[in-house]
Design a protein around this motif. Structure first.
Motif, mmCIF file in Angstrom:
data_model
loop_
_atom_site.group_PDB
_atom_site.id
_atom_site.type_symbol
_atom_site.label_atom_id
_atom_site.label_comp_id
_atom_site.label_asym_id
_atom_site.label_seq_id
_atom_site.Cartn_x
_atom_site.Cartn_y
_atom_site.Cartn_z
ATOM 1 N N MET A 192 0.730 -0.985 0.323
ATOM 2 C CA MET A 192 -0.032 -0.204 -0.296
ATOM 3 C C MET A 192 1.029 1.538 -0.070
ATOM 4 O O MET A 192 0.704 2.283 -0.427
ATOM 5 N N SER A 193 2.457 1.677 0.731
ATOM 6 C CA SER A 193 2.968 2.568 0.707
ATOM 7 C C SER A 193 3.501 2.634 -0.408
ATOM 8 O O SER A 193 3.643 4.120 -0.686
ATOM 9 N N ASP A 194 3.253 1.278 -1.431
ATOM 10 C CA ASP A 194 4.474 1.771 -3.274
ATOM 11 C C ASP A 194 3.327 2.940 -3.740
ATOM 12 O O ASP A 194 3.078 3.388 -4.502
ATOM 13 N N ASP A 195 1.920 2.664 -3.258
ATOM 14 C CA ASP A 195 1.122 3.031 -4.129
ATOM 15 C C ASP A 195 0.483 4.188 -4.340
ATOM 16 O O ASP A 195 0.008 5.048 -4.862
ATOM 17 N N SER A 196 1.352 4.698 -2.492
ATOM 18 C CA SER A 196 0.901 6.025 -2.208
ATOM 19 C C SER A 196 1.138 7.011 -3.425
ATOM 20 O O SER A 196 1.133 8.304 -3.136
ATOM 21 N N GLY A 197 2.566 6.795 -3.993
ATOM 22 C CA GLY A 197 3.503 7.915 -4.155
ATOM 23 C C GLY A 197 2.984 7.967 -6.289
ATOM 24 O O GLY A 197 3.768 8.653 -6.657
ATOM 25 N N TRP A 255 -0.028 8.644 -7.347
ATOM 26 C CA TRP A 255 -0.385 9.645 -7.895
ATOM 27 C C TRP A 255 0.021 10.615 -8.426
ATOM 28 O O TRP A 255 0.006 12.089 -9.261
ATOM 29 N N LEU A 256 1.090 10.844 -7.565
ATOM 30 C CA LEU A 256 2.429 11.872 -7.703
ATOM 31 C C LEU A 256 2.778 11.730 -9.277
ATOM 32 O O LEU A 256 3.502 12.737 -9.434
ATOM 33 N N ALA A 258 1.086 10.442 -12.237
ATOM 34 C CA ALA A 258 0.757 10.849 -12.751
ATOM 35 C C ALA A 258 0.081 12.020 -12.716
ATOM 36 O O ALA A 258 -0.632 12.783 -13.884
ATOM 37 N N ALA A 259 -0.080 13.092 -11.224
ATOM 38 C CA ALA A 259 -0.487 14.406 -11.959
ATOM 39 C C ALA A 259 0.994 15.453 -12.223
ATOM 40 O O ALA A 259 0.370 16.706 -13.074
ATOM 41 N N GLY A 260 2.021 14.984 -12.781
ATOM 42 C CA GLY A 260 3.026 15.782 -13.635
ATOM 43 C C GLY A 260 2.573 15.836 -14.702
ATOM 44 O O GLY A 260 2.644 16.599 -15.380
ATOM 45 N N PRO A 261 2.318 14.352 -15.931
ATOM 46 C CA PRO A 261 1.508 14.725 -17.161
ATOM 47 C C PRO A 261 0.110 15.323 -17.388
ATOM 48 O O PRO A 261 -0.190 16.234 -17.525
ATOM 49 N N ALA A 262 -0.581 14.618 -16.267
ATOM 50 C CA ALA A 262 -1.957 15.418 -16.374
ATOM 51 C C ALA A 262 -2.147 16.825 -16.084
ATOM 52 O O ALA A 262 -2.404 17.642 -16.164
ATOM 53 N N GLY A 263 -1.089 16.923 -15.387
ATOM 54 C CA GLY A 263 -1.259 19.221 -14.843
ATOM 55 C C GLY A 263 -0.265 19.408 -16.590
ATOM 56 O O GLY A 263 -0.987 20.530 -16.445
#
Length: 82
Positions: free
Chosen positions: A1-6, A8-9, A11-16
């Motif tokens: 679970m701790s590996d999946d928390s980062g 979103w970060l 994915a936020a770069g290309p999406a932003g």
């Protein structure tokens, strides 16, 4: 679970970047608000008026300059007809 928390970060770069590009494109291009001259403007053609009067004739290519040119006084304003 701790590996999946980062994740979103990452994915936020290309999406932003995509969102910023699209926002700037829409702001500067504003194609939905632009005026389409060819489509929105009706132009009615009228007959050409005027006359053709010959005022002089120059033959050959001996003259290097045109009489009355404004090369030296390029800021001279055109006088309006009243």
């Amino acid at each position: 679970m701790s590996d999946d928390s980062g994740l979103w970060l990452l994915a936020a770069g290309p999406a932003g970047a995509t969102a910023l590009y699209w926002a700037l494109y829409r702001y500067y291009r504003n194609t939905d608000k632009s005026h389409a001259f060819e489509r929105d403007t009706a132009i009615e053609a009228k007959p050409v008026t005027g006359s053709d009067t010959q005022v002089g004739e120059t033959r050959g290519t001996q003259q290097r300059r045109i009489d009355g040119d404004n090369v030296g006084d390029y800021r001279q304003r055109v006088k309006r007809l009243r």
